[in-house]
Design a protein around this motif. Structure first.
Motif, PDB file in Angstrom:
ATOM      1  N   PHE A  28       0.822  -1.210   0.000  1.00 53.99           N
ATOM      2  CA  PHE A  28       0.000   0.000   0.000  1.00 53.99           C
ATOM      3  C   PHE A  28       0.858   1.262   0.000  1.00 53.99           C
ATOM      4  O   PHE A  28       0.580   2.217  -0.734  1.00 53.99           O
ATOM      5  CB  PHE A  28      -0.939  -0.006   1.210  1.00 53.99           C
ATOM      6  CG  PHE A  28      -2.220  -0.759   0.986  1.00 53.99           C
ATOM      7  CD1 PHE A  28      -3.302  -0.144   0.384  1.00 53.99           C
ATOM      8  CD2 PHE A  28      -2.343  -2.083   1.369  1.00 53.99           C
ATOM      9  CE1 PHE A  28      -4.492  -0.830   0.173  1.00 53.99           C
ATOM     10  CE2 PHE A  28      -3.520  -2.794   1.155  1.00 53.99           C
ATOM     11  CZ  PHE A  28      -4.597  -2.150   0.556  1.00 53.99           C
ATOM     12  N   VAL A  29       1.891   1.289   0.834  1.00 56.85           N
ATOM     13  CA  VAL A  29       2.754   2.474   0.879  1.00 56.85           C
ATOM     14  C   VAL A  29       3.473   2.661  -0.448  1.00 56.85           C
ATOM     15  O   VAL A  29       3.621   3.784  -0.936  1.00 56.85           O
ATOM     16  CB  VAL A  29       3.768   2.349   2.037  1.00 56.85           C
ATOM     17  CG1 VAL A  29       4.819   3.462   1.955  1.00 56.85           C
ATOM     18  CG2 VAL A  29       3.064   2.424   3.375  1.00 56.85           C
ATOM     19  N   ALA A  32       0.970   4.145  -2.941  1.00 56.72           N
ATOM     20  CA  ALA A  32       0.696   5.549  -2.600  1.00 56.72           C
ATOM     21  C   ALA A  32       1.881   6.430  -2.969  1.00 56.72           C
ATOM     22  O   ALA A  32       1.708   7.545  -3.491  1.00 56.72           O
ATOM     23  CB  ALA A  32       0.386   5.674  -1.110  1.00 56.72           C
ATOM     24  N   GLY A  33       3.102   5.931  -2.747  1.00 58.01           N
ATOM     25  CA  GLY A  33       4.295   6.685  -3.133  1.00 58.01           C
ATOM     26  C   GLY A  33       4.388   6.862  -4.636  1.00 58.01           C
ATOM     27  O   GLY A  33       4.782   7.933  -5.125  1.00 58.01           O
ATOM     28  N   LEU A  46      -1.499  13.746   0.586  1.00 56.22           N
ATOM     29  CA  LEU A  46      -0.983  12.461   1.077  1.00 56.22           C
ATOM     30  C   LEU A  46      -0.816  12.492   2.593  1.00 56.22           C
ATOM     31  O   LEU A  46      -1.263  11.580   3.307  1.00 56.22           O
ATOM     32  CB  LEU A  46       0.349  12.142   0.400  1.00 56.22           C
ATOM     33  CG  LEU A  46       1.040  10.842   0.863  1.00 56.22           C
ATOM     34  CD1 LEU A  46       0.231   9.632   0.406  1.00 56.22           C
ATOM     35  CD2 LEU A  46       2.460  10.761   0.327  1.00 56.22           C
ATOM     36  N   TYR A  50      -2.849  10.427   6.510  1.00 55.19           N
ATOM     37  CA  TYR A  50      -2.282   9.736   7.676  1.00 55.19           C
ATOM     38  C   TYR A  50      -2.698  10.388   8.994  1.00 55.19           C
ATOM     39  O   TYR A  50      -2.451   9.824  10.062  1.00 55.19           O
ATOM     40  CB  TYR A  50      -0.755   9.705   7.571  1.00 55.19           C
ATOM     41  CG  TYR A  50      -0.263   8.834   6.444  1.00 55.19           C
ATOM     42  CD1 TYR A  50      -0.252   7.445   6.544  1.00 55.19           C
ATOM     43  CD2 TYR A  50       0.188   9.398   5.251  1.00 55.19           C
ATOM     44  CE1 TYR A  50       0.188   6.646   5.503  1.00 55.19           C
ATOM     45  CE2 TYR A  50       0.634   8.609   4.203  1.00 55.19           C
ATOM     46  CZ  TYR A  50       0.633   7.241   4.329  1.00 55.19           C
ATOM     47  OH  TYR A  50       1.070   6.444   3.298  1.00 55.19           O
ATOM     48  N   LEU A 436      -0.160   2.607   8.427  1.00 58.77           N
ATOM     49  CA  LEU A 436       0.389   2.790   7.079  1.00 58.77           C
ATOM     50  C   LEU A 436      -0.591   2.314   6.013  1.00 58.77           C
ATOM     51  O   LEU A 436      -0.780   2.975   4.980  1.00 58.77           O
ATOM     52  CB  LEU A 436       1.710   2.042   6.943  1.00 58.77           C
ATOM     53  CG  LEU A 436       2.914   2.613   7.697  1.00 58.77           C
ATOM     54  CD1 LEU A 436       4.129   1.699   7.525  1.00 58.77           C
ATOM     55  CD2 LEU A 436       3.249   4.018   7.211  1.00 58.77           C
ATOM     56  N   SER A 440      -2.322   5.007   3.561  1.00 65.29           N
ATOM     57  CA  SER A 440      -1.959   4.848   2.147  1.00 65.29           C
ATOM     58  C   SER A 440      -3.193   4.550   1.298  1.00 65.29           C
ATOM     59  O   SER A 440      -3.322   5.046   0.173  1.00 65.29           O
ATOM     60  CB  SER A 440      -0.931   3.722   1.986  1.00 65.29           C
ATOM     61  OG  SER A 440       0.234   3.991   2.731  1.00 65.29           O
ATOM     62  N   ALA A 443      -5.009   7.633   0.505  1.00 62.75           N
ATOM     63  CA  ALA A 443      -4.309   8.370  -0.554  1.00 62.75           C
ATOM     64  C   ALA A 443      -4.551   7.731  -1.918  1.00 62.75           C
ATOM     65  O   ALA A 443      -4.730   8.425  -2.926  1.00 62.75           O
ATOM     66  CB  ALA A 443      -2.811   8.424  -0.248  1.00 62.75           C
ATOM     67  N   ILE A 444      -4.564   6.397  -1.957  1.00 63.62           N
ATOM     68  CA  ILE A 444      -4.833   5.695  -3.222  1.00 63.62           C
ATOM     69  C   ILE A 444      -6.236   6.022  -3.718  1.00 63.62           C
ATOM     70  O   ILE A 444      -6.474   6.201  -4.924  1.00 63.62           O
ATOM     71  CB  ILE A 444      -4.638   4.177  -3.023  1.00 63.62           C
ATOM     72  CG1 ILE A 444      -3.147   3.863  -2.806  1.00 63.62           C
ATOM     73  CG2 ILE A 444      -5.173   3.389  -4.216  1.00 63.62           C
ATOM     74  CD1 ILE A 444      -2.876   2.452  -2.344  1.00 63.62           C
TER      75      ILE A 444
END
Length: 575
Positions: A28-29, A32-33, A46, A50, A436, A440, A443-444
């Protein structure tokens, strides 16, 4: 082209989760990155995910639960529920588990009952543990705080819709569905296998013991010098010396005459010991001594051991214990134990050193099944104040007099000030991976929206159910979430399904609430496969189940649960 690339990235994420090739947090991270680098989400957006207030509430609830799971209430109940006939005990256990799981973390509830069920000899644990796990799910779907899945959905609702779900907004559907499903579960429980509890003599079959004669050339040399650490299939676990047990054994330990060396591993490879002069096998003289320091544990979903081998983590140094045997479901694993990657839910039989209980990482990594070691409990006054404080927080939140986040934060401050919880314990048990994953995933979801991929999915849903109406779309979203939760974790399923369900509701111009609830109830509908839900993994090995046991019990449960949700949700939450 960009929307299609985003959709393919989601398919890749799903493939990684189903295959188990990387940990969910990393997957997931990483995605998202990638969305951040590609400009699908900006840095402020982003970071805001969190710090989502609903996500913060979930984290606080999990941390407060560390104190709640140490109250004597759960252990007291576990000792009184398993009385009467098997059917009565099963019904009583299911009812208590469901009621407690409506307000407490269901993992803590199952963990508290797990040890008592495994230790008692009257009813086969395999007849009780699946009903315990399923009942904890059914209780959890009745309130906002009953399961982390509901709080995850609440995080998305706040992030996408700007509203939070109420404490008992799940109840009008959750309770009737739970009661309906309970009857089916109680019927199916009678058809579960009746595996007898594993006794000490059976556990000791993992051991191979050998006597060191007084004139052996091994005497006076270290374990390393005698090459006793590199045996094929065997592992030197302990040494009995003059009535004392040396455990674990370090490489510099000097052997003495008449030592008893205790090996574990592939005990069938006894020939590996024949090349050592003066080392002779004997019967079971050390059984009583060995049985005094055996502890049986289950690898928890929080454990850092998942995916690692015993050699990778240097298990002996980490816990001052040696692994005597590993069981996965109903199968006892064989081979070189140090090279087997561990999984969440694996059952380990440990031969522990004298300071095993002093290790601070025990509770994070294991659920205790049997043995003299007991998790620390709160004093009576601390327990009463903790339970009263939690009840007050829930009550004030339900009456909308104090937001749940505010109440939990005040309760957390009180627990730390009263030394019920310590900052060190909070650091050790902080649900970092869950934070996380959810942050994430939020954010996705933003990336799906900004790229047009969410709209593309909604159009596809409309095309697929063209002519069947909005109810078919609702059913489709529920079934999609159910399929995801059976193949990936429940929280990951909610994270993947929510953006699709939300966009589908918008495409039909409908109230999003029934679609939000479809995701919440669907993400908790994990009854068929043990790998999708942490409480199933907790009972999988202690009950010595096979996957077919979950399918046979879970299929009628899942059908009943789904029918109840699909009928009642549109009635309580109209389109």
């Amino acid at each position: 082209m960009l929307p299609w690339m985003v959709l393919f990235s989601l398919l890749g994420l799903l493939a990684l989760l189903i295959g188990g090739w990387v940990r969910p947090a990393i997957a997931f991270v990483g995605l998202a990155g990638a969305y951040l680098v590609l400009g699908l989400v900006d840095t402020p957006t982003l970071l805001a995910q969190y710090t989502n207030p609903a996500l913060a509430t979930l984290l606080l609830l999990l941390l407060v639960s560390l104190a709640l799971e140490r109250t004597p209430l759960l252990d007291w109940l576990s000792q009184r529920l398993l009385t009467g006939s098997e059917r009565t005990a099963t019904a009583r256990l299911m009812g208590a588990s469901a009621v407690l799981s409506a307000f407490l973390n269901n993992t803590a509830v199952v963990a508290a009952f797990l040890g008592a069920i495994s230790r008692q000899q009257r009813i086969a644990p395999s007849r009780l543990l699946i009903p315990l796990s399923y009942a904890s799910i059914l209780g959890g779907v009745t309130t906002l705080v009953g399961t982390s899945t509901n709080l995850v959905v609440n995080s998305f609702a706040l992030g996408r819709g700007g509203f939070e779900l109420g404490m008992f907004q799940f109840t009008l559907v959750g309770i009737p569905v739970a009661l309906l499903t309970f009857g089916v579960l109680l019927w199916r429980a009678r058809r579960l296998p009746a595996h007898p509890p594993e006794d000490t003599e059976e556990k000791l079959s993992y051991f191979l013991a050998a006597d060191l004669e007084a004139d052996s050339e091994l005497v006076g040399k270290s374990i390393e010098e005698n090459q006793l650490r590199s045996l094929e299939g065997l592992y030197l676990l302990e040494i009995e010396r003059e009535g004392r047990l040396l455990s674990p054994v370090g490489p510099d330990e000097i052997l003495q005459a008449e030592d008893t060396l205790v090996f574990t591993g592939e005990v069938g490879k006894v020939q590996a010991l024949q090349r050592f002069p003066g080392l002779t096998l004997f019967g079971h003289q050390a059984d009583d001594l060995l049985a005094t320091n055996l502890v049986e544990v289950v690898v928890s979903h929080e454990s850092e051991l998942a995916g690692q081998t015993l050699q990778d983590v240097d298990f002996r140094s980490m816990f001052n214990a040696g692994v005597v045997g590993i069981r996965r479901g109903g199968k006892r694993l064989e081979g070189q134990l140090g090279q087997i990657p561990l999984r969440v839910g694996d059952c380990l039989v440990l031969a522990v050193g004298s300071d095993f209980r002093q290790h601070r990482n025990i509770e994070r990594n294991f659920h205790l099944l049997s043995g003299s070691f007991k998790r620390p409990q709160l004093k009576r006054t601390e327990s009463m104040l903790t339970l009263a404080g939690f009840a007050a927080v829930i009550g004030l939140a339900a009456l909308e007099l104090l937001p749940l986040f505010h109440g939990l934060l005040l309760l957390m401050a009180g627990l730390v000030a009263g030394k019920v919880l310590s900052p060190a314990e909070l650091r050790r048990r902080f649900p970092f991976e869950l934070w996380l994953i959810i942050g994430s995933a939020l954010a996705i979801a933003q990336g799906l929206e900004s790229s047009g991929a969410a709209a593309l999915l909604a159009q596809g849903m409309q095309t697929l159910i063209a002519g069947y109406g909005i109810y078919a779309a609702f059913v489709g979203c529920y079934l999609m979430t159910l399929l995801l939760t059976e193949t990936v974790t429940n929280n990951a399923a909610a994270a993947l399904a929510f953006p699709i369900a939300w966009t589908t509701a918008q495409a039909f111009g409908a109230d999003p609430m029934p679609f939000v609830m479809a995701v919440a109830y669907g993400a908790s509908a994990c009854f068929l496969i043990p790998y999708g839900y942490q409480t199933h993994l907790m009972v999988y090995s202690p009950g010595r189940y096979r996957i077919s046991d979950f399918i046979k019990t879970g299929l009628p449960v899942s059908l009943t649960y789904s029918a109840g949700v699909l009928v009642l949700t549109p009635v309580v939450f109209p389109f």
